[in-house]
Design a protein around this motif. Sequence first.
Motif, mmCIF file in Angstrom:
data_model
loop_
_atom_site.group_PDB
_atom_site.id
_atom_site.type_symbol
_atom_site.label_atom_id
_atom_site.label_comp_id
_atom_site.label_asym_id
_atom_site.label_seq_id
_atom_site.Cartn_x
_atom_site.Cartn_y
_atom_site.Cartn_z
ATOM 1 N N SER A 255 0.831 -1.211 0.000
ATOM 2 C CA SER A 255 0.000 0.000 0.000
ATOM 3 C C SER A 255 0.866 1.262 0.000
ATOM 4 O O SER A 255 0.541 2.241 -0.695
ATOM 5 N N LEU A 256 1.961 1.245 0.749
ATOM 6 C CA LEU A 256 2.838 2.416 0.765
ATOM 7 C C LEU A 256 3.510 2.617 -0.596
ATOM 8 O O LEU A 256 3.601 3.749 -1.097
ATOM 9 N N SER A 257 3.982 1.529 -1.203
ATOM 10 C CA SER A 257 4.604 1.645 -2.524
ATOM 11 C C SER A 257 3.603 2.140 -3.564
ATOM 12 O O SER A 257 3.927 2.974 -4.420
ATOM 13 N N PHE A 258 2.378 1.637 -3.495
ATOM 14 C CA PHE A 258 1.344 2.069 -4.440
ATOM 15 C C PHE A 258 1.032 3.547 -4.245
ATOM 16 O O PHE A 258 0.864 4.288 -5.234
ATOM 17 N N ARG B 81 4.116 9.738 -9.270
ATOM 18 C CA ARG B 81 4.807 9.642 -10.560
ATOM 19 C C ARG B 81 6.175 10.321 -10.528
ATOM 20 O O ARG B 81 6.547 11.045 -11.445
ATOM 21 N N LYS B 82 6.923 10.064 -9.490
ATOM 22 C CA LYS B 82 8.289 10.552 -9.349
ATOM 23 C C LYS B 82 9.213 9.339 -9.238
ATOM 24 O O LYS B 82 9.315 8.728 -8.165
ATOM 25 N N PRO B 83 9.893 8.942 -10.320
ATOM 26 C CA PRO B 83 10.726 7.728 -10.271
ATOM 27 C C PRO B 83 11.784 7.764 -9.179
ATOM 28 O O PRO B 83 11.994 6.767 -8.480
ATOM 29 N N SER C 215 9.455 -2.506 -9.524
ATOM 30 C CA SER C 215 9.087 -2.633 -10.937
ATOM 31 C C SER C 215 7.737 -1.984 -11.216
ATOM 32 O O SER C 215 7.583 -1.222 -12.187
ATOM 33 N N PHE C 216 6.752 -2.254 -10.366
ATOM 34 C CA PHE C 216 5.438 -1.630 -10.558
ATOM 35 C C PHE C 216 5.523 -0.119 -10.456
ATOM 36 O O PHE C 216 4.954 0.609 -11.288
ATOM 37 N N SER C 217 6.200 0.387 -9.436
ATOM 38 C CA SER C 217 6.252 1.835 -9.205
ATOM 39 C C SER C 217 6.861 2.557 -10.390
ATOM 40 O O SER C 217 6.338 3.581 -10.857
ATOM 41 N N LEU C 218 7.958 2.037 -10.915
ATOM 42 C CA LEU C 218 8.618 2.706 -12.033
ATOM 43 C C LEU C 218 7.789 2.607 -13.303
ATOM 44 O O LEU C 218 7.704 3.575 -14.070
ATOM 45 N N GLU C 219 7.176 1.450 -13.547
ATOM 46 C CA GLU C 219 6.313 1.335 -14.730
ATOM 47 C C GLU C 219 5.141 2.299 -14.628
ATOM 48 O O GLU C 219 4.738 2.913 -15.628
ATOM 49 N N HIS C 220 4.597 2.460 -13.444
ATOM 50 C CA HIS C 220 3.485 3.394 -13.253
ATOM 51 C C HIS C 220 3.943 4.838 -13.468
ATOM 52 O O HIS C 220 3.203 5.642 -14.056
ATOM 53 N N TRP D 1 6.337 5.824 -15.422
ATOM 54 C CA TRP D 1 6.681 6.070 -16.827
ATOM 55 C C TRP D 1 5.474 6.043 -17.752
ATOM 56 O O TRP D 1 5.533 6.561 -18.866
ATOM 57 N N SER D 2 4.384 5.402 -17.330
ATOM 58 C CA SER D 2 3.234 5.245 -18.218
ATOM 59 C C SER D 2 2.449 6.553 -18.302
ATOM 60 O O SER D 2 2.442 7.348 -17.366
#
Length: 493
Positions: free
Chosen positions: A131-134, A140-142, A191-196, A198-199
């Motif tokens: 939940s914290l990572s999401f 949207r800050k890599p 992986s999820f955080s960075l893909e989110h 960048w999308s």
Amino acid sequence: MTSKPKAQLAPLPRTEILVYWVLSFGSHLYSFYQLHRFSKDHEASLVREFQLEKGLLKGFKRDPLDFEWSFWTEWAKKSLLWTLIGHGVVSRLTSTFYPKLRLPALTIYGVLAACSVLGIKGVSLLLVHLSLSFSVAQLRKPALSWAFSLLLLSTLHIQPLQDIQRRWYKSEEEYYLLLFSVAVCGLRFISFSLEHCWSPLSHGGGDVVQLSWLFSYTFYHPFFYNGPVITYKDYTEQMRRPAEESDREESALSYFLLRSVRIIVWWCIAEYMIHVMYMHCIQSNETYIEILPPWALGGLALALVQFFYVKYLVLFGLPSMLATLDNLVPPQLPRCVSIMYSFTGMWRHFDEGLYRWLIRVGLQRQQMKQVIPDVPPPSNTFQLFLGDPEAFPGQMRYIIPPAGSGSTLGSPPWWTCLENLQRKSLQTTSTGSFRREGAVPLLRAPSGCLSFSPYHPTEEAHFSCLYPRSCSLGHYPELMTIGESWNVDELVN
């Protein structure tokens, strides 16, 4: 000015290839035999010092000192093997009768299976991290996602938190399983955080859809505890494919049986190795290493490396088989280390999933440079492994040609500074072949770090004839590896 065509390489005679294979296998087997003799000669003292276990084979003891193998073998007996079988059953039933409910069913099963092994408190810890990572990914800050993910992983080393988590379980093994699960899930959160980040804003649906995919990605049971690693992008794209696109349906049973037999054979080989060669016990005592005969010492090094390889064929083999039956494309299993030509090949092909993950999450180096301009971003580290001469620009770098065949006419001294080398567009070697400008993969590293240049072209040609399936590594033909060609640009797209 037109350049001459590159000289054609003639294949080695079959007789010569056969001789090389016989010598290779013969040296392996003889060194293993010498290590086996040493193990039996000193078995009594090893039993007293390391408490060798009673072996599965009559008349043999069992070396228990490889932590990973002992740990995962015990957990497989307790529960993991049965929960993996349950995952396969749920997947096949839902795919056959309720295809649209397959993904939710697998997610729910993964959560329940994790609760049965880690307990409610362990899964609750993972849900807090999720939940914290999401939440941080929504900004949207890599760079911020990177920093926060590393901060979450660092909590594994905080002693008060460790003490609290240990009290949740009755044994250290249960606590270690929680640590492994949190660490591997941390890679998925990154992986999820960075893909989110960048999308595009309109890509991937709303927050609820994204959260549901993150749950599915995190709790996909075959990869949950130990991998192999697969990126969020690959997972979602492959899971979204319609079931009819898979060509595994008709041959699923035969594939399952064949792959299961192979995994059992790999497990038997690993167990046989630790029954006849007590390599982990021997390497734990410096006295034994000092008195090892030369052939047995070589056998010890080979046995440790080969056991590591076979061990991961088993640990990654079963999850990969189940993932393939689920219409995923898991990373390739590790390749035999005895036929690896370069350490770059080891890096690429022993854990392909981790390699692809690192390549993917290291894409956006510009954001990292804006936050920490003086520290090389992660992608420069990957360029270093790949032999990219543009990694770490402006730093001192060196070339160290290998001894032997590389020390031919025209080679630089044993070390030469790059700035003192005059490089031409095409350099003709003694064999008549040509080398392009910039083809030598220079590993640029901070001052004081040394890196290796590739072998001489004649050695490369000799290797490519000995191993017909060999091919170039990325953009650098000098670094050879067994198998299919890799294009870094394709990996990160």
